[in-house]
Design a protein around this motif. Structure first.
Motif, PDB file in Angstrom:
ATOM      1  N   LEU A  31       0.828  -1.206   0.000  1.00 24.39           N
ATOM      2  CA  LEU A  31       0.000   0.000   0.000  1.00 24.39           C
ATOM      3  C   LEU A  31       0.867   1.264   0.000  1.00 24.39           C
ATOM      4  N   LEU A  32       1.873   1.290   0.870  1.00 18.84           N
ATOM      5  CA  LEU A  32       2.766   2.445   0.923  1.00 18.84           C
ATOM      6  C   LEU A  32       3.585   2.571  -0.357  1.00 18.84           C
ATOM      7  N   THR A  35       1.298   3.811  -3.256  1.00 20.39           N
ATOM      8  CA  THR A  35       0.998   5.233  -3.118  1.00 20.39           C
ATOM      9  C   THR A  35       2.212   6.099  -3.456  1.00 20.39           C
ATOM     10  N   ALA A  39       2.881   8.514  -6.924  1.00 29.20           N
ATOM     11  CA  ALA A  39       3.227   9.929  -6.745  1.00 29.20           C
ATOM     12  C   ALA A  39       4.568  10.250  -7.400  1.00 29.20           C
ATOM     13  N   SER A  96       8.772  -0.947   1.295  1.00 32.66           N
ATOM     14  CA  SER A  96       7.953   0.047   0.593  1.00 32.66           C
ATOM     15  C   SER A  96       8.822   1.043  -0.172  1.00 32.66           C
ATOM     16  N   ALA A 100       8.438   1.345  -4.147  1.00 31.53           N
ATOM     17  CA  ALA A 100       8.023   2.628  -4.713  1.00 31.53           C
ATOM     18  C   ALA A 100       8.888   3.033  -5.898  1.00 31.53           C
TER      19      ALA A 100
END
Length: 217
Positions: A31-32, A35, A39, A96, A100
């Motif tokens: 989830l992190l 997100t 971004a 994360s 990312a």
């Protein structure tokens, strides 16, 4: 060579405990990472030049260093800066941050490949670059990028096994503890492979269901 079925029977519920922890870590980290990756990917396409350079440097660093080293940097480095985290959150943050960076590249490639005429048409009616990315280009990119995102989540799930080095009691760590106490490596590592395969098969199935239900632009 014989299989000790008593060990197998004893290990199944113990490995299930580790599986729950693995799923908790993977869920929060995914989830992190998702997100943050979305971004960062949008910033790399439409942010100021200095922001794009920062994102590029971050992505290059993550892709250019082993995840194990990143885990050690988070686990041992953050306490030196006054941020004292437990093993769980250190593992989540490391995974994360790693995820990312890869998701940012997926987003950059997928969103950037949408037909340029749509961007020009949106600009002609006064939309800003940020709104174009968020409301026009990103929604059209979700379905094409879903297989790559699924691969990243699968990789993240498997990478949770590396957290055993900082004593997170996830699936692999629970298996190592059983091997150390009962010395049955064949049975336990075979069970670990089955557990990971089952988890990843479910994730792949969910991804295919979601992909079929997404609208085709």
């Amino acid at each position: 060579m014989t299989i000790d079925w008593a060990i197998v029977e004893m290990a199944i519920p113990l490995l299930a405990v580790g599986t729950v922890m693995t799923l908790k870590i993977a869920s929060v980290a995914a989830l992190l990472g998702l997100t943050g990756g979305i971004a960062l990917g949008l910033v790399s396409l439409g942010g100021w030049a200095w922001m794009r350079w920062l994102v590029r440097g971050y992505v290059d660093f993550i892709r250019g260093t082993p995840l194990l080293i990143q885990i050690f940097i988070v686990f041992f480095g953050l306490p030196l800066m006054g941020f004292r985290l437990g093993e769980f959150w250190a593992g989540v943050i490391a995974l994360s941050l790693n995820s990312a960076a890869y998701i940012a590249e997926i987003v950059r490639g997928s969103v950037g490949s949408v037909e340029k005429g749509q961007t020009e048409a949106a600009k002609s009616i006064g939309m800003t670059q940020g709104k174009i990315l968020l409301y026009i280009l990103l929604p059209q990119s979700i379905r094409p990028m879903l297989p790559a995102l699924t691969n990243d989540i699968i990789t993240l799930l498997k990478n949770t096994s590396l957290l055993s080095v900082i004593s997170v009691y996830e699936l692999t760590r629970s298996g190592q503890a059983i091997v150390a106490s009962h010395f049955a490596p064949l049975e336990i590592f075979a069970l670990l492979a089955i557990y990971y395969y089952a988890i990843i098969s479910v994730v792949s199935w969910i991804s295919r269901v979601i992909e079929r239900r997404l609208p085709a632009w």
